[in-house]
Motif scaffolding. Structure first.
Motif, PDB file in Angstrom:
ATOM      1  N   UNK A  73       0.844  -1.206   0.000  1.00 58.30           N
ATOM      2  CA  UNK A  73       0.000   0.000   0.000  1.00 58.30           C
ATOM      3  C   UNK A  73       0.871   1.244   0.000  1.00 58.30           C
ATOM      4  N   UNK A  74       0.527   2.212  -0.856  1.00 67.50           N
ATOM      5  CA  UNK A  74       1.185   3.510  -0.929  1.00 67.50           C
ATOM      6  C   UNK A  74       0.104   4.583  -1.035  1.00 67.50           C
ATOM      7  N   UNK A  75       0.515   5.818  -1.029  1.00 69.37           N
ATOM      8  CA  UNK A  75      -0.466   6.886  -1.235  1.00 69.37           C
ATOM      9  C   UNK A  75      -1.149   6.733  -2.589  1.00 69.37           C
ATOM     10  N   UNK A  76      -0.379   6.324  -3.576  1.00 67.82           N
ATOM     11  CA  UNK A  76      -0.937   6.159  -4.919  1.00 67.82           C
ATOM     12  C   UNK A  76      -1.992   5.059  -4.943  1.00 67.82           C
ATOM     13  N   UNK A  77      -1.737   3.922  -4.282  1.00 74.53           N
ATOM     14  CA  UNK A  77      -2.714   2.833  -4.310  1.00 74.53           C
ATOM     15  C   UNK A  77      -3.962   3.184  -3.500  1.00 74.53           C
ATOM     16  N   UNK A  78      -3.798   3.949  -2.432  1.00 76.46           N
ATOM     17  CA  UNK A  78      -4.973   4.402  -1.672  1.00 76.46           C
ATOM     18  C   UNK A  78      -5.853   5.261  -2.568  1.00 76.46           C
TER      19      UNK A  78
END
Length: 475
Positions: free
Chosen positions: A347-352
């Motif tokens: 999980x990263x900011x992009x996937x969130x």
């Protein structure tokens, strides 16, 4: 023997759950010739008075405690249930010295830690309806229980868990006579459903899952005709709201289709829901069959709409299948709850943001999206291995009895919550763990029942949130 069986679960949020397992175990013990009293603590404001009263009334030779959950799996609002269990065991010891046996789903997850915490006599790990009568027979004869299959205990400070017997699986779908054991009007007033299983076991291998320790990886399928018969029996007994509680209902897909066909043939008029569908096997044929069978609500457990996270969680499907599932659902009328879990490996900011974008653009306004952040880590799961390898978990397995959570080191949980809070403000059909923990939620259930609303209540999420906002509540 006189057997006092206590269902210890008191968590009514988001709604009260009828203790199917405890009722099945009670009936199995009774069929083995024992006198059984089941005390359900679901609606008890305080536990010590009903427990003391039950001990005084039935003079038990053995007391069994059914333990459903260790905690609520909520990182933002964690609740640990086993301190109350420890207190209950201590209370029982002040009233009687008979054996205290633990059982239930929680014991399939961490039997040693729970036994050491409570100092109970032993635990049943596995199919309680099979194991418990054997255990009672040994106790009634005054014989040793140390080698009873499926029993865990601590002897001379050492933990021992006996392997269960080879499965004696029955394809008959069993449902207990809930009316004999439970306060049915109390459950109905809170819009509770009658639980039913069409299979046990799960073929998937999600990194966080404890089902393999409870039910195993092999799917044992109930006969579809027997499932339909069970629904008819429940409906004839006045239980028209039924929930299928399989770990995953639509895998294998053929079995789900056969169950739906059997239900459609009998025309039970029951209202059925299931919150555990895997997107890999969501098809137009399945949705049509579920509508014909009487399904009034479904849930699709995605966790994420981003490939990196789906791979990290070992979900077994891709973002392409997630979007395809949304297209299928949009062509049918069954209300749908979409379930997400932020913070998994990868999980990263992009996937969130990718997952939130999917929820904002692909989920129908009349459906709901449920979001949770942080994944409960249990010993022996792949997630424990991942967390230790990444250096985000240092406590021992025994210490993990208290709620321990994983969040990807590539994203901050506080940032996730801020993004989710903003999304919830803009979308009345978005809810999170806090929404399910509102102290007045049981009151909403009771009011809804009096107004004639029918489960699943989450269908009315937008309306309820709008009314509460008009009343000045920030929900």
């Amino acid at each position: 023997m006189n057997v006092l069986l206590i269902s210890t679960n008191r968590n009514c949020l988001p709604m009260a759950v009828m203790p199917m397992g405890a009722c099945l175990v009670a009936e199995a013990a009774e069929q083995a010739g024992h006198r059984v009293h089941l005390l359900d603590l679901m609606f008890a404001e305080r536990t010590h008075l009903p427990v003391e009263s039950a001990i005084a009334e039935c003079h038990p030779d053995v007391i069994a405690l059914s333990v459903r959950n260790i905690d609520n799996n909520g990182m933002q609002l964690p609740e640990f249930y086993l301190n109350d269990l420890h207190t209950m065991v201590d209370l029982i010891r002040t009233r009687t010295q008979v054996p205290i046996i633990l059982g239930g789903a929680a014991l399939g997850v961490m039997p040693e830690a729970i036994l050491r915490l409570t100092n109970a006599s032993c635990a049943v790990v596995g199919d309680g309806a099979r194991i418990f009568p054997v255990l009672l027979e040994r106790l009634s004869r005054g014989e040793s229980i140390a080698d009873v299959p499926g029993v865990a205990l601590i002897q001379n400070g050492k933990f021992r868990c006996n392997p269960t017997l080879p499965s004696d699986f029955s394809a008959i779908c069993q449902v207990p006579d809930y009316r004999r054991w439970l306060d049915i009007p109390a459950y109905r007033s809170r819009l509770a459903t009658a639980p039913l299983q069409t299979k046990t076991g799960c073929e998937f291998r999600c990194v966080y899952c404890t089902y393999p320790g409870i039910e195993g990886h092999t799917c044992n399928l109930k006969d579809p005709g027997s499932v339909a018969d069970a629904v008819m029996r429940l409906s004839a007994s006045g239980f028209h709201e039924i929930e299928i509680v399989d770990s995953v209902f639509n895998a294998p897909l053929d079995h789900a289709l056969n169950v739906c066909a059997a239900l459609a043939r009998v025309g039970s008029k029951a209202r059925i829901q299931c919150l555990e569908l895997n997107p890999r096997y969501v098809t137009d044929e399945l949705m049509y069959s579920m509508a014909q069978a009487g399904f009034t609500g479904i849930g699709i457990t995605l966790e994420s709409a981003a490939d990196g996270v789906l791979e990290g969680l070992n979900k077994g499907f891709s973002s392409h299948e997630v979007h395809r599932t949304a297209e299928v659902v949009s062509r049918h009328r069954i209300p749908c709850a979409w379930i997400f879990l932020f913070g998994g490996p990868g999980e990263t900011r992009e996937t969130v943001r990718e997952t939130l974008q999917f929820a904002q653009t692909r989920i129908r306004p009349g459906d709901i999206a449920f979001f949770n952040t942080g994944i409960r880590i249990y010993p022996g799961t792949q997630l424990e291995t991942i967390a230790r390898r990444q250096g985000v978990l240092s406590c021992s397995a025994d210490e993990m009895l208290s709620p321990t959570f994983y969040v990807s080191p590539e994203v901050e949980s506080r940032w996730i919550e801020q993004e989710l809070q903003q999304a919830r403000r803009n979308h009345l059909n978005f809810i999170d763990m806090g929404s399910l923990s509102l102290p007045f939620l049981p009151t909403i259930h009771r009011v809804g029942a009096k107004l004639g609303l029918r489960p699943p209540l989450w269908r009315y999420t937008r309306l309820i949130r709008r009314i509460l906002r008009m009343a000045g509540m920030d929900v």
